[in-house]
Design an enzyme around this catalytic site. Sequence first.
Site, short mmCIF file in Angstrom:
data_model
loop_
_atom_site.label_atom_id
_atom_site.label_comp_id
_atom_site.label_asym_id
_atom_site.label_seq_id
_atom_site.Cartn_x
_atom_site.Cartn_y
_atom_site.Cartn_z
N ILE A 225 0.90 -1.15 0.00
CA ILE A 225 0.00 0.00 0.00
C ILE A 225 0.94 1.20 0.00
O ILE A 225 1.51 1.56 1.03
CB ILE A 225 -0.95 0.01 1.22
CG1 ILE A 225 -1.86 -1.21 1.19
CG2 ILE A 225 -1.75 1.30 1.26
CD1 ILE A 225 -2.75 -1.37 2.40
N PRO A 226 1.15 1.82 -1.17
CA PRO A 226 2.25 2.76 -1.36
C PRO A 226 2.01 4.16 -0.78
O PRO A 226 1.88 5.15 -1.51
CB PRO A 226 2.38 2.80 -2.88
CG PRO A 226 0.99 2.54 -3.37
CD PRO A 226 0.40 1.56 -2.40
N CYS A 227 1.99 4.25 0.54
CA CYS A 227 1.72 5.52 1.20
C CYS A 227 2.81 6.55 0.93
O CYS A 227 2.59 7.74 1.13
CB CYS A 227 1.51 5.32 2.69
SG CYS A 227 2.87 4.47 3.50
N HIS A 228 3.96 6.11 0.43
CA HIS A 228 5.02 7.06 0.09
C HIS A 228 4.58 7.98 -1.06
O HIS A 228 5.17 9.03 -1.26
CB HIS A 228 6.32 6.33 -0.27
CG HIS A 228 6.20 5.38 -1.41
ND1 HIS A 228 5.77 4.07 -1.24
CD2 HIS A 228 6.41 5.53 -2.75
CE1 HIS A 228 5.75 3.47 -2.42
NE2 HIS A 228 6.13 4.33 -3.35
N ARG A 229 3.54 7.60 -1.78
CA ARG A 229 3.05 8.41 -2.90
C ARG A 229 2.14 9.56 -2.44
O ARG A 229 1.60 10.28 -3.27
CB ARG A 229 2.29 7.52 -3.89
CG ARG A 229 3.19 6.49 -4.54
CD ARG A 229 2.45 5.58 -5.49
NE ARG A 229 3.33 4.50 -5.92
CZ ARG A 229 2.89 3.32 -6.33
NH1 ARG A 229 1.60 3.07 -6.38
NH2 ARG A 229 3.76 2.38 -6.68
#
Length: 160
Positions: A121-125
């Site tokens: 779940i790419p929360c860095h985006r």
Amino acid sequence: MFDAVIDAPFGKIGVRVQDGREGETVREIVYLPDSVANVEPQSSLAKQAVEQIEQYLQRATASFDLPLASVGTPFQRRVWQAICEIPPGTVLTYGQLAKSIGSVPRAVGQACGSNFFPIVIPCHRVVASGGIGGFAHTGGDGYYRNVKRWLLKHEGVPYA
């Protein structure tokens, strides 16, 4: 403690799996410092998670297909689902994501920081309107912010 720990360009990544009523699921993915010892995958799911994470570390457009544990509040899961719709190489601000789901930036930021499955779940985006923003409930520069910088750079999004 971890069912697998692997090397990453920014340190290590730990994977925890669990066997429950949903069957075997990934319980958590954690960014770890270099000092943590590697652990060979302890189950087929841990091995599958490691393989998919390694594919992502090689190619930012790699996708994930892992059974994830049902964790988080309904609101957090709604935020995490919206994050999953952000394609590699694209960022949204906390405010943009909040608007898209009918919420407010601070609540979205809190849900991002509570993500049990970073990379998958790419929360860095999700970034701040004035810069990179926090990461994993941390502010200021440090290990986690450097991980976020690496992940964004890996996807072709430069952040100082």
